[in-house]
Write a protein that holds these residues in place. Structure first.
Motif, PDB file in Angstrom:
ATOM      1  N   UNK A 204       0.815  -1.218   0.000  1.00  0.00           N
ATOM      2  CA  UNK A 204       0.000   0.000   0.000  1.00  0.00           C
ATOM      3  C   UNK A 204       0.849   1.268   0.000  1.00  0.00           C
ATOM      4  N   UNK A 205       1.992   1.232   0.681  1.00  0.00           N
ATOM      5  CA  UNK A 205       2.862   2.410   0.668  1.00  0.00           C
ATOM      6  C   UNK A 205       3.407   2.661  -0.728  1.00  0.00           C
ATOM      7  N   UNK A 206       3.756   1.595  -1.427  1.00  0.00           N
ATOM      8  CA  UNK A 206       4.216   1.733  -2.810  1.00  0.00           C
ATOM      9  C   UNK A 206       3.084   2.246  -3.692  1.00  0.00           C
ATOM     10  N   UNK A 207       1.884   1.675  -3.529  1.00  0.00           N
ATOM     11  CA  UNK A 207       0.743   2.111  -4.340  1.00  0.00           C
ATOM     12  C   UNK A 207       0.468   3.598  -4.157  1.00  0.00           C
ATOM     13  N   UNK A 208       0.599   4.090  -2.931  1.00  0.00           N
ATOM     14  CA  UNK A 208       0.333   5.507  -2.680  1.00  0.00           C
ATOM     15  C   UNK A 208       1.367   6.386  -3.372  1.00  0.00           C
ATOM     16  N   UNK A 209       2.634   5.974  -3.332  1.00  0.00           N
ATOM     17  CA  UNK A 209       3.684   6.750  -4.006  1.00  0.00           C
ATOM     18  C   UNK A 209       3.489   6.717  -5.518  1.00  0.00           C
ATOM     19  N   UNK A 210       3.106   5.560  -6.050  1.00  0.00           N
ATOM     20  CA  UNK A 210       2.832   5.443  -7.479  1.00  0.00           C
ATOM     21  C   UNK A 210       1.663   6.339  -7.872  1.00  0.00           C
ATOM     22  N   UNK A 211       0.609   6.348  -7.056  1.00  0.00           N
ATOM     23  CA  UNK A 211      -0.569   7.158  -7.364  1.00  0.00           C
ATOM     24  C   UNK A 211      -0.231   8.645  -7.435  1.00  0.00           C
ATOM     25  N   UNK A 212       0.603   9.103  -6.504  1.00  0.00           N
ATOM     26  CA  UNK A 212       1.004  10.518  -6.514  1.00  0.00           C
ATOM     27  C   UNK A 212       1.823  10.829  -7.761  1.00  0.00           C
ATOM     28  N   UNK A 213       2.779   9.943  -8.093  1.00  0.00           N
ATOM     29  CA  UNK A 213       3.596  10.161  -9.288  1.00  0.00           C
ATOM     30  C   UNK A 213       2.742  10.173 -10.547  1.00  0.00           C
ATOM     31  N   UNK A 214       1.816   9.221 -10.665  1.00  0.00           N
ATOM     32  CA  UNK A 214       0.954   9.168 -11.851  1.00  0.00           C
ATOM     33  C   UNK A 214       0.063  10.390 -11.953  1.00  0.00           C
ATOM     34  N   UNK A 215      -0.397  10.903 -10.830  1.00  0.00           N
ATOM     35  CA  UNK A 215      -1.224  12.106 -10.850  1.00  0.00           C
ATOM     36  C   UNK A 215      -0.433  13.297 -11.394  1.00  0.00           C
ATOM     37  N   UNK A 216       0.808  13.446 -10.962  1.00  0.00           N
ATOM     38  CA  UNK A 216       1.618  14.570 -11.424  1.00  0.00           C
ATOM     39  C   UNK A 216       2.043  14.390 -12.883  1.00  0.00           C
ATOM     40  N   UNK A 217       2.176  13.151 -13.329  1.00  0.00           N
ATOM     41  CA  UNK A 217       2.422  12.902 -14.755  1.00  0.00           C
ATOM     42  C   UNK A 217       1.197  13.280 -15.585  1.00  0.00           C
ATOM     43  N   UNK A 218       0.025  12.857 -15.131  1.00  0.00           N
ATOM     44  CA  UNK A 218      -1.210  13.152 -15.870  1.00  0.00           C
ATOM     45  C   UNK A 218      -1.503  14.646 -15.913  1.00  0.00           C
ATOM     46  N   UNK A 219      -1.090  15.341 -14.844  1.00  0.00           N
ATOM     47  CA  UNK A 219      -1.313  16.795 -14.793  1.00  0.00           C
ATOM     48  C   UNK A 219      -0.305  17.564 -15.643  1.00  0.00           C
ATOM     49  N   UNK A 220       0.682  16.860 -16.186  1.00  0.00           N
ATOM     50  CA  UNK A 220       1.675  17.512 -17.026  1.00  0.00           C
ATOM     51  C   UNK A 220       2.807  18.166 -16.268  1.00  0.00           C
ATOM     52  N   UNK A 221       2.888  17.929 -14.966  1.00  0.00           N
ATOM     53  CA  UNK A 221       3.966  18.530 -14.175  1.00  0.00           C
ATOM     54  C   UNK A 221       5.250  17.696 -14.248  1.00  0.00           C
ATOM     55  N   UNK A 222       5.120  16.381 -14.158  1.00  0.00           N
ATOM     56  CA  UNK A 222       6.295  15.509 -14.196  1.00  0.00           C
ATOM     57  C   UNK A 222       6.594  15.079 -15.624  1.00  0.00           C
ATOM     58  N   UNK A 223       7.854  14.853 -15.903  1.00  0.00           N
ATOM     59  CA  UNK A 223       8.299  14.459 -17.235  1.00  0.00           C
ATOM     60  C   UNK A 223       8.427  12.937 -17.293  1.00  0.00           C
ATOM     61  N   UNK A 224       7.732  12.274 -18.210  1.00  0.00           N
ATOM     62  CA  UNK A 224       7.855  10.813 -18.312  1.00  0.00           C
ATOM     63  C   UNK A 224       9.303  10.391 -18.522  1.00  0.00           C
ATOM     64  N   UNK A 225       9.711   9.349 -17.820  1.00  0.00           N
ATOM     65  CA  UNK A 225      11.082   8.875 -17.903  1.00  0.00           C
ATOM     66  C   UNK A 225      12.045   9.610 -16.998  1.00  0.00           C
ATOM     67  N   UNK A 226      11.566  10.690 -16.372  1.00  0.00           N
ATOM     68  CA  UNK A 226      12.388  11.486 -15.463  1.00  0.00           C
ATOM     69  C   UNK A 226      11.742  11.565 -14.077  1.00  0.00           C
ATOM     70  N   UNK A 227      11.077  10.497 -13.683  1.00  0.00           N
ATOM     71  CA  UNK A 227      10.434  10.414 -12.376  1.00  0.00           C
ATOM     72  C   UNK A 227      11.195   9.391 -11.533  1.00  0.00           C
ATOM     73  N   UNK A 228      11.604   9.793 -10.334  1.00  0.00           N
ATOM     74  CA  UNK A 228      12.451   8.960  -9.475  1.00  0.00           C
ATOM     75  C   UNK A 228      11.789   8.794  -8.112  1.00  0.00           C
ATOM     76  N   UNK A 229      12.202   7.755  -7.401  1.00  0.00           N
ATOM     77  CA  UNK A 229      11.728   7.562  -6.030  1.00  0.00           C
ATOM     78  C   UNK A 229      12.927   7.334  -5.135  1.00  0.00           C
ATOM     79  N   UNK A 230      12.882   7.932  -3.966  1.00  0.00           N
ATOM     80  CA  UNK A 230      13.946   7.736  -2.982  1.00  0.00           C
ATOM     81  C   UNK A 230      13.326   7.595  -1.602  1.00  0.00           C
ATOM     82  N   UNK A 231      14.030   6.877  -0.755  1.00  0.00           N
ATOM     83  CA  UNK A 231      13.563   6.715   0.615  1.00  0.00           C
ATOM     84  C   UNK A 231      14.716   6.310   1.501  1.00  0.00           C
TER      85      UNK A 231
END
Length: 597
Positions: free
Chosen positions: A440-467
């Motif tokens: 579920x923690x991964x799903x939540x991070x994925x959902x946020x990233x996908x939302x920002x991609x769909x909104x046109x803020x994030x660049x496909x292929x240039x999205x990273x995750x760190x923890x």
């Protein structure tokens, strides 16, 4: 990728120097004392003292690192009497007969939760077999008595009028899951008699007992679903003021003080609601009065001085400050005593986060803090770094993070995700990740990233995750499946929850047991994206062997990876002397992936 015109990137040196931390704030004999750690000095803790109309000065010996390792995460590492400084460092408990003079070792071993009682120093001493509450004579330190012992864990003792209060939890629990408040008769030089449980149990977390000026015992309990303040008069327990928010934080360390008593009978309390923390004052009859302050993050260390209360506060545009908030009349007056801003960054343009709330399957809502690239307009588009906070029983807080600014000043956007299991949303939300970790923690991070991609803020292929720590486990599982992430950075990462139950320090074994059962071990044959591992060789919470093994396995499967080992660095890379090295390596990692893509 360019930095906004006329805007200078935050240098790694400045980002580290600006990350001074303040902790363990307390009032002592009309003065304020706190623990200060400066990363540029290697992160050593120094006890500082301030009196009205006086300068701030260090009262612990130069070069001595004041820090406690009790329960792995420490807390309550110093106490100040009229003439002496008592503090914990490498090897055990020390006393300095005169301020800043040489320290003498009093007790060897793991000690914390230091509290001054009537002619005695009270503390928690930990061993592999369990905890003890101990008393040490202030005049004859060789006289050490055990007051009570447990095979589980004990919280910092709090002396009252002929009584002693403390918290306790079993070796099978974490204090935020099941914790009890106990009281017993106690006098100087004596033992605890007639101990009695006041609150807490298998489904209740009761914390932070303290005696009020009315001689009643106050404590925080989540029996309502939220950590709220309660009062016990020796017979009955009553809620002081029901609040739909957390009046305590997850007790990773000993000695938190999320509330304190003002001289006029009111109670100052820190309340957390999601990523925001605020100060309220509870008046007669339980009336709750918010205090308008320039802070959105307040650490759980309140120290009352008359009708004023000292706190450690910060905001998205202000680094942590030690401040005295005067509450006697009318609007609160804020007197800043110490601030951590580095001079070179005084005029820096910072990226101010906005709150993002998105719906996820299951009828839940996920909250994230989005930092756009520094100096960007509202319609920004940039590479994105999604950060999974450590814990996972922790939260992302609305405060200035110069290490985030290091990336936003270089054209990246940064987003912190309060995934399922975070603190600040009540007991049910906090418990919901048990058995679901890595899912579920991964799903939540994925959902946020996908939302920002769909909104046109994030660049496909240039999205990273760190923890980091538990967040590192989340980041690794996020790139062990198809998804939006082009690469991961795992700092001090946990790799195998089952093995972690055997290598984790005693305090956190119950946490490891409850979290596991979700995604399981990170398997090298599932990892699909490049990974940068950053790990300290002296990490005792997440041992480096697991990361070393995973890195070797990734090599056999041809997965691009890099392992940066930091010699003699423990679990907290971000506050270590090697924090700058880690930042530079992380930036290079993202840039190399973008260049290759």
């Amino acid at each position: 990728m360019r930095v906004a015109a006329g805007f200078a990137a935050v240098s790694v040196e400045d980002a580290i120097r600006a990350s001074t931390s303040y902790d363990e704030l307390r009032s002592s004999d009309g003065a304020l004392c706190w623990l200060e750690a400066r990363p540029e000095a290697g992160g050593d803790g120094t006890v500082m003292r301030w009196r009205p109309d006086d300068d701030i000065w260090g009262i612990s010996p130069e070069g001595f690192d004041v820090t406690s390792r009790v329960h792995a995460y420490g807390g309550g590492s110093f106490a100040v009497t009229e003439e002496d400084l008592w503090c914990v460092g490498e090897g055990g408990l020390y006393r300095s007969r005169r301020i800043r003079e040489q320290l003498e070792l009093v007790i060897q071993g793991s000690v914390g939760g230091l509290t001054v009682g009537d002619g005695e120093l009270l503390a928690v001493r930990e061993a592999e077999q369990g905890d003890e509450l101990i008393a040490v004579s202030l005049t004859s330190p060789a006289e050490v008595r055990t007051l009570t012992a447990s095979t589980g864990f004990l919280g910092a003792p709090r002396p009252g009028p002929g009584l002693l209060a403390w918290s306790a939890w079993s070796e099978h629990d974490m204090p935020w899951d099941a914790c009890e408040v106990w009281v017993g008769s106690y006098s100087r030089g004596g033992q605890i008699d007639s101990p009695r449980k006041v609150a807490g149990g298998p489904h209740e977390s009761a914390l932070e007992p303290r005696w009020g000026p009315d001689k009643a015992l106050y404590f925080v309990s989540d029996r309502s679903g939220w950590w709220n303040l309660y009062r016990w008069n020796g017979d009955t327990i009553k809620a002081v003021a029901p609040i739909a928010g957390e009046c305590a934080t997850e007790p990773w360390e000993l000695g938190y003080q999320s509330y304190d008593f003002l001289a006029d009978g009111r109670i100052a309390v820190v309340v957390q609601e999601g990523p925001r923390q605020r100060l309220v004052v509870i008046g007669a009859g339980g009336a709750v009065h918010p205090v308008d302050l320039p802070y959105t993050s307040i650490k759980p260390y309140l120290a009352a001085q008359g009708t004023a209360v000292a706190l450690i506060g910060s905001s998205p545009t202000a680094a942590p400050q030690v401040a005295l908030v005067h509450l006697a009349d009318g609007d609160p007056q804020v007197e800043v005593i110490a601030r951590s801003e580095h001079a070179e960054l005084a005029g820096a343009q910072v990226s101010t986060p906005t709150e993002l709330r998105i719906d996820v399957p299951g009828g839940r809502e996920v909250l994230a803090l989005v930092y756009p690239p520094s100096g960007s307009a509202s319609k920004w588009r940039a590479p994105l770094i999604v950060r999974a906070h450590p814990g996972p029983t922790a939260s992302c807080l609305l405060r200035l993070d110069w290490q985030a600014q290091f990336f936003t000043s270089r054209g990246f956007a940064v987003v912190d995700v309060d995934y399922l299991g975070s603190t600040g949303y009540g007991r049910s939300f906090r418990e919901s990740l048990y058995g679901r970790w890595g899912l579920d923690d991964v799903d939540d991070c994925v959902a946020v990233a996908n939302h920002l991609l769909a909104a046109g803020h994030a660049i496909p292929g240039h999205v990273f995750i760190r923890g980091a720590s538990a967040g590192g486990y989340t980041a690794l599982h996020a790139v062990a499946q198809d998804g939006p992430f082009a690469a991961a950075t795992a700092v001090s990462a946990i790799v195998d929850p089952d093995r972690w139950t055997k290598t984790v320090p005693r305090f956190q074994r119950a946490h490891a047991m409850r979290l596991r059962g979700g995604a399981g071990r990170v398997r090298a044959d599932n990892v699909q994206r490049p990974v940068l591992f950053i790990h300290g060789t002296a990490d005792e919470v997440a041992v480096v062997d697991d990361v070393w093994t995973l890195a070797e396995e990734l090599g056999t499967f041809g997965v691009r990876h890099e392992l940066l080992l930091l010699a003699d660095v423990g679990h907290y890379v971000a506050t270590s002397s090697q924090a700058g090295v880690a930042l530079v390596a992380e930036l290079a990692h993202y840039r190399s992936v973008m260049a290759a893509g």
